[in-house]
Motif scaffolding. Structure first.
Motif, short mmCIF file in Angstrom:
data_model
loop_
_atom_site.label_atom_id
_atom_site.label_comp_id
_atom_site.label_asym_id
_atom_site.label_seq_id
_atom_site.Cartn_x
_atom_site.Cartn_y
_atom_site.Cartn_z
N SER A 383 0.95 -1.11 0.13
CA SER A 383 -0.19 -0.02 -0.03
C SER A 383 0.88 1.25 -0.12
CB SER A 383 -0.76 0.08 1.33
OG SER A 383 -1.59 1.23 1.28
N PRO A 384 1.50 1.55 -1.23
CA PRO A 384 2.48 2.67 -0.99
C PRO A 384 1.83 3.91 -1.08
CG PRO A 384 2.28 1.79 -3.50
CD PRO A 384 1.28 0.90 -2.43
N ALA A 385 2.59 5.10 -0.71
CA ALA A 385 2.10 6.48 -0.56
C ALA A 385 3.15 7.43 -0.87
CB ALA A 385 1.45 6.72 0.70
N ALA A 386 2.95 8.24 -1.47
CA ALA A 386 4.37 9.27 -2.06
C ALA A 386 4.82 10.10 -0.93
CB ALA A 386 3.72 10.12 -3.21
N ASN A 387 3.87 10.56 0.10
CA ASN A 387 4.24 11.16 1.12
C ASN A 387 4.80 10.57 2.47
OD1 ASN A 387 1.77 10.51 1.62
ND2 ASN A 387 1.04 12.64 2.78
N ARG A 388 4.57 9.44 2.33
CA ARG A 388 5.25 8.51 3.61
C ARG A 388 6.49 7.76 3.26
NH1 ARG A 388 0.88 4.17 3.65
NH2 ARG A 388 2.38 3.06 2.12
N ILE A 397 4.72 10.67 7.86
CA ILE A 397 3.82 11.15 6.66
C ILE A 397 4.01 12.52 6.61
CG2 ILE A 397 1.52 11.37 5.74
CD1 ILE A 397 0.95 9.02 7.74
N SER A 400 0.40 15.99 5.61
CA SER A 400 -0.64 15.09 5.69
C SER A 400 -1.84 15.64 5.26
CB SER A 400 -0.80 14.58 7.05
OG SER A 400 -1.12 15.63 8.07
N SER A 403 -7.11 12.26 3.47
CA SER A 403 -6.96 10.86 2.82
C SER A 403 -5.89 9.99 3.51
CB SER A 403 -6.80 11.08 1.34
OG SER A 403 -5.52 11.54 1.14
N ASP A 404 -4.99 10.85 4.30
CA ASP A 404 -3.91 9.74 4.72
C ASP A 404 -4.37 9.08 6.13
OD1 ASP A 404 -1.83 10.30 3.08
OD2 ASP A 404 -1.36 12.45 3.89
N TYR A 408 -2.56 1.97 11.49
CA TYR A 408 -1.35 1.44 11.22
C TYR A 408 -0.92 0.33 12.23
CZ TYR A 408 -0.20 4.94 7.75
OH TYR A 408 0.19 5.82 6.56
#
Length: 1294
Positions: A383-388, A397, A400, A403-404, A408
Motif C-alpha cells: 500500500s504505497p504512498a508518495a508522502n510516506r 507522513i 498530511s 486521505s492519509d 497502522y
C-alpha cells in the motif's frame, strides 16, 4: 457535587512540541460522536487450549468505531468465514464466535486473527492459536526385565507421552506405594529413575511410571517394569566394599559441557545425577560468582533451581560429584532470553491537515525482535504512498491530508513470541465539541472543594475559559484553577461562590459553551459521637449519634448505622433487637455476636460525616477445653487444659474442682485455685478415692461455666496425712476430763480402718503417756484430780499405718464445784471481786479504770476476763439524783486496766468491776463514784425566726437538752447571702447571759436574704451550730412564729376553762378560730380535738411530763384539721398540754389543760373478773407450789455449803441466772439476803442490765457479746422527727 452523572468521556489533549521542525502530532482518545477508524477493544489470548471438560471455546473480537466496524477472520493466514459454519455460535454486531465442544474439534485447530474494518480503516487483532489436546497415552509394550549386577548403575526409562504442560512424574509400585528416593535413587527431569548403584533390595517386579497432566486432569501409567539384581559373589577373605568401590561418573547429563536456554521469568533447572561407590555427593558453583540469591538445591543435591531467572542469571555453572575415590564435573552455559517488549509503542493521533505526522515503533528482546509494518491490515509495501517514508523504527507522513487517515499496525516478534499494536491516525480539522451536558447542577459544601466539568474535543485543541453570572471576565483567584481537561476546580468553597458558571471552548475552527449551576450548602457534621463501650452480655447498649446538616436537605437526610462495615437493616427480622430512638441506637439483650465496630453515617445528597465506636461485650469466661490427665504418680496427677474465651475480661483465676464417688457423689468441691497464666496444675490427692476433675475460669464479670469432667482417676490407699484438729479439753464434772476433737473427713481417711490413738499425761508431774485407741471422736478420762494441767495428743491410724506425729496440746481437768438445790446443776464462779479499783478521768467522756487482778486460786476455773458495770447518777447541772441506764463492757483475758468511753460530760457516775470464768460472773467490787468534767453543749433543739421587719429579724431559741456543763451564753452569727456566689461578711454577737432566749437583729438590708447561726457555749467552748434562713420585708409588717420560752413562770389557766390573754393585734391570731377544744387520754397517747372557726391558720401543740419539766413541741398544725394525736406517753403520768399560735407573743397560749394517763390495769381491767382467767391463775399457783416443794426437798438432801453463804454475801447480778436451761432455780428471793449478810452495793444493778459488749476504747482486747450484739448507747443520739424537746430553765447546782 453533581446532581447526576453523565457517561465519562474524558478528553485528554497533550500537545507534542516540535520533535522535528516539520511535523506536529497529538495522542488522543477520540469520542465516538466523531467519525473514526476501528479500535480493537477485546481480543483472545495468544493461545486457547481446548480442554475436554469445557463446554465451549470463545474466540473473542470486539471493536469500536464510527461508522460501526465489520469483522472478518483468517485461519492459518487464509480467509475463514465463520458465519457460514452452522456449528459455530455468532453474536450480533460482534466479531466474536464460539466453538462448541461437540467432540470433533481437530478441524478447528490452527492460528486465527480478527480484522475490524470501516470506511476509515482496518484494525487487526493479535494471533491466537487454538490447540486441541489429544489424550496422552503410554504405548502398549512388553518390557524385558532389567538384569544388573550388584553394585552397577542402571536407569529405568519412563518416556512419558506428550500432553498439555505441566507434566509431573511419579514412580510407584502396583500397590501405589512411592519408590523411596535418596542420594542413591532419584528421578530425573526427564522422568527416568536413576540408580547410582544396585543393591539386592532393588529387585522387584512392579516398578511403574505415572505421568500426570493436571490441566487436563489426566494420569497415565506405563507398563510395570521388572528389575533383577544379581548378587555379587563374596570371598570371605576380602571386603565386599573394596570390590565394589569405584570413582564417580555422571549418568546425566552426558559429556563435560552443555548449553541451556530459557525465557526470562522461567525457573532455571540444572541437573547432575552421578553414579559410583560410595554414593557421590554433588556440589554446585557459578563460575566467577557465587550462586545467586534465592538459589535452591533439591533432589538430595542433584538439582539446582533458580526461580524466575533473568539476564543476570546467565553465565557458566558447574556441578561436581565427589566420593573418596575421585570426582566428576560438568559445565553448563546458561543463556536467559526474552520475548519482545515495547520500548516505544505506536500511539493513535489526531493531526491537523498540512502537518507532518510521526509514528514510532520500537521493541527489545533476546534475540532482537523483527519489526513488521502494516496499514489497514495490509503490508506497507503493498500500500504505497508518495508522502510516506520509513526511517529505522519511525514512519513519517509529510504534509498530511485527510486521505492519509488510516490504521497502522506494528508487530515485533522473535522465537519467543510477538507483539502487535494498532495506531489510529486521523488527519482533520474540527471546531470545539463540548461533551459535558449543558445546564448541569453541582452541589458544594462550605469550606470544601468542588469541580465543575467541561469536556471539550477539537482539532486543533481548544482554549477553555470560565466566567460567572453572565460576566465577561474569567474567574480569578487562588481558589480557582482550570485543568488541562477543561474542568474548573474551586477550593474552600464559600456561600458567595454559588451561582451560574459558563465554560467557553474556542479554537481556530470555532467555539462552543455550556452553563453550570453551583449551590453551596452547610456541611454535615456529627456533633454527638458514639463512644467506645464495654458492656455486660444480656444488658442493653446505647450508642448516641446526633448530626447537624443543611436545612434544605431535611427530606433527604438519612442517618445510617453500620456494624463492621455492613449496614444494619432495621426492618430485617434478624435484627429485631436493634432499634433507633431519638438518634440513639438501642441494642437489647446484648450477645457476643453484637461485638464489633459500629459506625454512624450522617448522609445528605451532597456530603456525609461519620463516627465510629467499638462495642466490647463482657461475659464470664467460656468453659476450658481438652482436659487431659498425665504424669500419674499414685496420689498426684497433672491436669492440663486449654482456656476458653475470656470475652474481653482477663481471666484472674482458674478453679479446679473434684467429685468423688464414695461419700458425696454428685457434689463438686474446690480443690485448687491457680493464677490466670497457668493452664496446668499438679493435683495432690487423698488415698483410696476415685476422682473426677473439672475446671472453670473467673474474671471480673464472674465465674464461667465448668468444663466437661475428666475420666475417673483412682488413687491407692495410704496412711493418714493429718491428725485431728481443734482438740478441746473440758471438765464438765469434777474428777473427769472430756477430750473432743474434730474428726477427719471421710475423704481424709486415705483408706479403710480409721481409728484414733488418744494419749495423755499430767503436765505438772513426771509420768508416762497413757494411751487409748478409739473409733469415735471423743474420750473421757476418769478419776482426774480437780483442775490440774494435762498434755494431750491425738493420732490418726488406718490399715495402711499411722498418721504423722501429732502435736501436743494442754488442758485442765474438771473445775471445783458445789451443788445448789438441784444436784444436776453444777455452779463454780469466781469467789472474789477485784481489789484496788480506781478511776482516772481522761476527758469529759472517757475514763480509765484500774484494778488488782483476782488471784488464780479464787478464780475456780479458767479466767474469762473482767466486766465493768457503770451507771449515771445525775447531771451536775441538776442537784436531783436520777439513776440512768446501766451499761457494761467485757474485757477478755488477764488484765488490770480498761478504758470506758461514751460518758456524758459534767455528770456523776458509779462503777463496779467483776471477773468471770466459764461458769459466770464473780462478785462485784465496791462501787466507785466519779465525776466527768465539763464539755461543750449539745445542739439547740429549737431555733426560730419570730418576726421579720424591713430592717430587723427577731429570733427565739431554747437551751440545749444536754448543756454538758454550766452555760455561759450563746454565740449568734449572721451574714447576707442573697442567692449569689459571693456572700457578705460574717457578723458575730456574743450573748453572755445564758438565760437569754430571744434576740433582735437590727440595721439589716431590706428585702435581703440572711443566714443565721446559733451555738450554745460553756467554759470549754461552743457546741454544734444550728442555722436558719430568712428574708427581710420590703415594708414594715409583723410576721410572727411562736416564742418557745415555755417557762414555769408563765400563767397557767384552769385545765377545763382556758383563760384568755390580751395580745397585740396581729395578722395571724387564731384565738377566735378554735372552739370546743377537748382532750381524751389513753395509757400511751392522748387525742386533742377542736372545731375550726372557718378561717385557716397555723399553731403548735406543746406538752410535758409535769414531774420532769421537759417541754416537747409538735410540728406546725393547721386549724383546718379537727384533731391531733400525741404519741409516746407513759401510763399513770400527769401531762400539761398547751395550744400555742404561730403569732404567739410572750407566754400567750390559746388553751392549756392537765391530763392523767390511765394505768395498764385500767385499760384491761375487765379480764380479772372473768371466770376462765381466775381458774387459770389458780392452776398456775398450784403448779408453782408443787415445784417449790420439790426443790426444797432436793435442797435439804444436798446439804448446805459455806461457799453458798459467800455467794450470798456478794450476790452477782450477772451469774445468778446463768443456767437458764435447767428446770430448778434458786429458791430464795433475790431481794432478801441470808441472815447475817449485808447488802452489796452491786444490788443496785438490775438483772436486766445490758449485757452487750463494746470494743475497748483504746484497748484491743475488748469483745462483742456471744450473740454478736453491739452496745448502741455510745453512738450519736438520734434526733426525734416529730417533736422537739424543750428543757425547763437551767438551775445552777449548789
Amino acid at each position: 457535587m453533581r446532581l447526576q452523572r453523565s457517561p465519562a468521556l474524558a478528553a485528554v489533549l497533550i500537545i507534542i512540541t516540535c520533535v522535528c521542525a516539520f511535523y506536529t502530532t497529538a495522542a488522543i482518545n477520540i469520542p465516538l460522536e466523531i467519525e473514526q477508524p476501528p479500535t480493537i477493544t477485546a481480543q483472545p489470548p495468544s493461545s486457547l487450549i481446548a480442554f475436554p471438560f469445557d463446554e465451549s471455546f470463545p474466540m473473542t473480537c470486539e471493536a469500536k468505531g464510527n461508522p460501526r466496524p465489520e469483522f472478518r477472520w483468517t485461519k492459518n493466514g487464509q480467509e475463514f468465514n465463520h458465519s457460514v459454519d452452522p456449528r459455530l455460535m455468532k453474536e450480533e454486531n460482534s466479531g466474536t464466535f464460539v466453538i462448541p465442544n461437540n467432540g470433533n474439534l481437530t478441524e478447528y485447530q490452527g492460528t486465527y486473527r480478527c480484522y475490524a474494518s470501516n470506511t476509515l480503516g482496518t484494525a487487526v487483532s493479535q494471533e491466537v492459536e487454538f490447540i486441541v489436546s489429544n489424550e496422552p497415552k503410554f504405548p502398549k509394550e512388553t518390557l524385558d526385565p532389567v538384569k544388573v549386577d550388584e553394585g552397577q548403575p542402571f536407569i529405568l526409562k519412563c518416556d512419558p507421552p506428550t500432553g498439555i504442560p505441566p507434566l509431573q512424574i511419579y514412580w510407584m509400585t502396583i500397590n501405589m506405594q512411592h519408590i523411596q528416593q535418596d542420594e542413591r535413587v532419584s528421578v530425573g527431569l526427564n522422568g527416568d529413575l536413576y540408580f547410582s548403584h544396585a543393591v539386592e533390595k532393588d529387585s522387584r517386579t512392579d516398578y511403574c511410571c505415572f505421568a500426570s497432566f493436571p490441566r487436563i486432569r489426566t494420569i497415565v501409567q506405563k507398563t510395570a517394569m521388572s528389575v533383577h539384581v544379581k548378587p555379587r559373589a563374596r570371598d570371605s577373605s576380602e571386603s565386599a566394599n573394596a570390590i565394589l568401590e569405584r570413582r564417580p561418573s555422571l549418568l546425566t547429563p552426558p559429556g563435560v559441557q552443555s548449553e541451556k536456554q530459557l525465557v526470562k521469568g522461567d525457573d532455571l533447572e540444572l541437573e547432575c545425577i552421578p553414579e559410583g561407590i560410595p554414593t557421590p555427593k554433588v556440589e554446585w558453583v557459578k563460575i566467577g560468582l557465587g550462586l545467586p540469591d534465592g538459589a535452591e538445591v533439591e533432589n538430595h543435591g542433584k538439582l539446582l533451581i533458580i526461580p524466575r531467572a533473568d539476564q543476570k542469571d546467565s553465565g557458566k555453572y558447574m556441578c561436581k560429584a565427589k566420593n573418596p575415590l575421585g570426582e566428576a564435573v560438568h559445565y553448563f552455559t546458561v543463556t536467559v532470553e526474552e520475548p519482545p517488549e515495547w520500548v516505544s509503542e505506536p500511539q493513535s493521533q489526531l493531526s491537523m491537515i498540512g502537518t507532518d505526522v510521526l509514528i514510532k515503533c520500537s521493541a527489545r528482546g533476546t534475540p532482537e525482535p523483527s519489526i513488521t509494518w502494516r496499514v489497514n491490515g495490509v503490508p506497507l509495501k503493498d500500500s504505497p504512498a508518495a508522502n510516506r517514508r520509513i526511517f529505522d523504527d519511525t514512519i513519517i507522513i509529510r504534509n498530511s491530508k485527510a486521505s492519509d487517515s488510516a490504521v497502522y499496525q506494528c508487530e515485533a516478534s522473535n522465537r519467543h513470541g510477538s507483539l502487535l499494536s494498532n495506531a489510529n491516525i486521523m488527519i482533520r480539522n474540527l471546531p470545539p465539541m463540548i461533551l459535558t451536558k449543558d445546564g448541569e447542577g453541582y452541589f458544594a459544601v462550605e469550606s470544601r472543594g468542588v469541580t465543575l466539568h467541561c469536556n471539550a474535543f477539537s482539532s486543533p485543541p481548544s482554549t477553555i475559559t470560565w466566567s460567572k453570572d453572565d460576566s465577561s471576565e474569567s474567574v480569578e483567584g487562588s481558589r480557582f484553577k482550570i485543568h488541562d481537561d477543561g474542568s474548573l476546580e474551586i477550593s474552600r468553597a464559600e456561600k458567595s461562590d454559588a451561582g451560574q458558571y459558563t465554560c467557553l471552548a474556542k479554537n481556530t475552527e470555532g467555539s462552543s459553551n455550556i452553563d453550570a449551576m453551583l449551590y453551596v450548602k452547610d456541611a454535615t457534621r456529627i456533633v454527638v459521637t458514639p463512644e467506645d463501650q464495654q458492656i455486660l452480655k444480656g444488658s442493653e447498649a446505647l450508642l448516641s449519634c446526633l448530626a447537624e446538616y443543611d436545612e434544605s436537605f431535611s427530606h433527604d437526610f438519612e442517618l445510617v448505622w453500620e456494624k463492621d462495615d455492613i449496614e444494619i437493616s432495621f426492618n430485617d427480622t434478624v435484627n429485631l433487637r436493634y432499634f433507633v430512638e431519638d438518634s440513639v441506637l438501642h441494642i437489647v439483650n446484648v450477645s457476643h455476636g453484637d461485638q464489633g465496630v459500629y459506625r454512624c453515617v450522617a448522609r445528605t445528597p451532597v456530603d456525609q460525616d461519620e463516627a465510629s465506636a467499638l462495642l466490647m461485650v463482657l461475659d464470664v469466661p467460656d468453659a476450658p477445653e481438652n482436659l487431659v490427665l498425665s504424669e500419674h504418680r499414685g496420689r498426684s496427677v497433672k491436669l492440663t487444659w486449654i482456656p476458653g474465651d475470656d470475652h474481653n475480661s482477663s481471666i484472674t483465676d482458674f478453679i479446679i474442682e473434684y467429685e468423688e464417688n464414695k461419700w458425696e457423689m454428685g457434689k463438686w468441691r474446690e480443690l485448687l485455685r491457680v493464677s490466670r497464666n497457668q493452664n496446668s496444675a499438679v493435683l495432690r490427692l487423698h488415698g483410696h478415692v476415685e476422682y473426677r476433675f473439672r475446671v472453670y475460669g473467673v474474671n471480673s464479670v464472674g465465674a464461667g461455666p465448668p468444663s466437661k469432667p475428666t475420666e475417673m482417676y483412682r488413687t491407692p490407699p495410704a496412711a493418714p496425712d493429718k491428725n485431728p484438729e481443734n482438740i478441746k479439753i473440758e471438765g464438765h464434772l469434777p474428777h473427769e476430763m472430756d477430750i473432743n476433737w474434730e474428726p477427719l473427713l471421710p475423704i481424709e481417711h486415705n483408706g479403710p480402718g480409721l481409728e484414733y490413738k488418744v494419749s495423755y499425761r499430767r503436765q505438772d508431774v513426771e509420768e508416762e503417756w497413757t494411751e487409748h485407741t478409739v473409733k469415735r471422736h471423743s474420750f473421757v478420762v476418769k478419776n482426774t484430780p480437780t483442775f490440774v494441767p494435762y498434755e494431750i495428743k491425738v493420732q490418726a491410724k488406718n490399715n495402711q499405718g499411722w498418721g504423722p506425729e501429732p502435736r501436743i496440746v494442754s488442758g485442765y481437768s474438771g473445775e471445783d464445784s458445789f451443788f445448789w438445790i438441784c444436784p444436776q446443776e453444777v455452779t463454780s464462779v469466781p469467789s472474789t471481786a477485784p481489789d484496788d479499783v480506781a478511776v482516772e478521768v481522761m476527758n469529759s467522756s472517757v475514763v480509765k479504770v484500774t484494778w488488782t487482778p483476782v488471784h488464780k486460786d479464787k478464780l475456780r476455773g479458767h479466767l474469762g476476763g473482767y466486766r465493768i458495770n457503770w451507771w449515771r447518777l445525775r447531771s451536775l447541772v441538776d442537784s436531783k439524783k436520777r439513776h440512768g441506764d446501766k451499761h457494761m463492757l467485757t474485757f477478755p483475758g488477764d488484765r488490770n486496766h480498761a478504758t470506758v468511753p461514751g460518758l456524758t460530760p459534767f455528770s456523776e457516775y458509779s462503777l463496779i468491776v467483776m471477773t468471770f470464768n466459764g461458769r459466770g460472773n464473780g462478785p462485784g467490787s465496791h462501787p466507785i463514784n466519779f465525776k466527768t468534767p465539763e464539755g461543750v453543749p449539745e445542739k439547740n433543739p429549737v431555733f426560730r425566726v419570730t418576726d421579720v421587719q424591713r430592717h430587723s429579724i427577731s429570733l427565739t431559741w431554747t437551751p440545749p437538752s444536754e448543756p454538758n456543763g454550766i452555760l455561759t451564753g450563746y454565740l449568734l452569727e449572721y451574714q447576707l447571702i442573697n442567692g449569689t456566689e459571693e456572700v457578705g461578711a460574717l457578723q458575730t454577737i456574743d450573748i453572755n447571759n445564758p438565760k437569754t432566749s430571744k434576740w433582735v437583729l437590727r440595721d439589716l438590708e431590706p428585702l435581703s436574704k440572711y443566714k443565721l447561726y446559733l451555738r450554745s457555749c460553756t467554759t470549754k467552748g461552743c457546741g454544734p451550730v444550728v442555722s436558719e434562713e430568712c428574708t427581710t420585708d420590703l415594708e414594715t409588717t409583723s410576721t410572727l412564729v411562736p416564742s418557745l420560752d415555755l417557762s414555769e413562770s408563765a400563767s397557767t389557766p384552769a385545765p377545763s376553762t382556758p383563760k384568755p390573754h390580751k395580745t397585740k393585734p396581729t395578722r395571724s391570731s387564731i384565738a377566735p378560730l378554735l372552739f370546743n377544744v377537748s382532750l381524751a387520754a389513753s395509757s400511751s397517747f392522748a387525742n386533742i380535738s377542736w372545731i375550726s372557726g372557718g378561717e385557716h391558720a397555723e399553731f403548735y401543740i406543746a406538752y410535758k411530763n409535769k414531774r420532769e419539766g421537759h417541754w416537747k413541741i409538735s410540728e406546725a398544725l393547721n386549724t383546718s384539721l379537727t384533731s391531733h394525736t400525741i404519741d409516746g406517753l407513759e401510763p399513770e403520768t400527769e401531762y400539761i398540754v398547751r395550744l400555742i399560735p404561730i403569732s404567739r407573743v410572750d407566754n400567750y397560749s390559746i388553751f392549756e389543760d392537765v391530763i392523767m394517763t390511765p394505768g395498764l390495769a385500767s385499760v384491761h381491767g375487765g379480764i380479772s373478773t372473768q371466770g376462765w382467767f381466775i381458774g387459770l391463775m389458780c392452776a398456775i399457783a398450784l403448779l408453782t407450789l408443787i415445784v417449790l416443794i420439790a426443790c426444797f426437798v432436793n435442797r435439804n438432801k444436798g446439804g448446805k455449803y459455806s461457799v453458798k453463804e459467800k455467794e450470798d454475801l456478794h450476790p452477782d447480778v450477772e451469774s445468778q441466772g446463768m443456767n437458764d436451761d435447767t428446770f430448778c432455780e434458786y429458791s430464795d428471793n433475790d431481794e432478801k439476803p441470808l441472815k447475817g449478810s449485808q447488802h452489796s452495793l452491786s444490788r443496785e444493778i438490775k438483772a436486766g442490765d445490758s449485757g452487750d459488749s463494746l470494743v475497748d476504747y483504746g484497748d484491743e482486747d475488748a469483745q462483742f457479746n456471744e450473740d454478736g450484739s453491739f452496745i448502741g448507747e455510745y453512738g450519736p443520739r438520734k434526733e426525734k422527727r416529730v417533736s422537739a424537746e424543750i428543757k425547763a430553765p437551767v438551775q445552777t447546782p449548789a
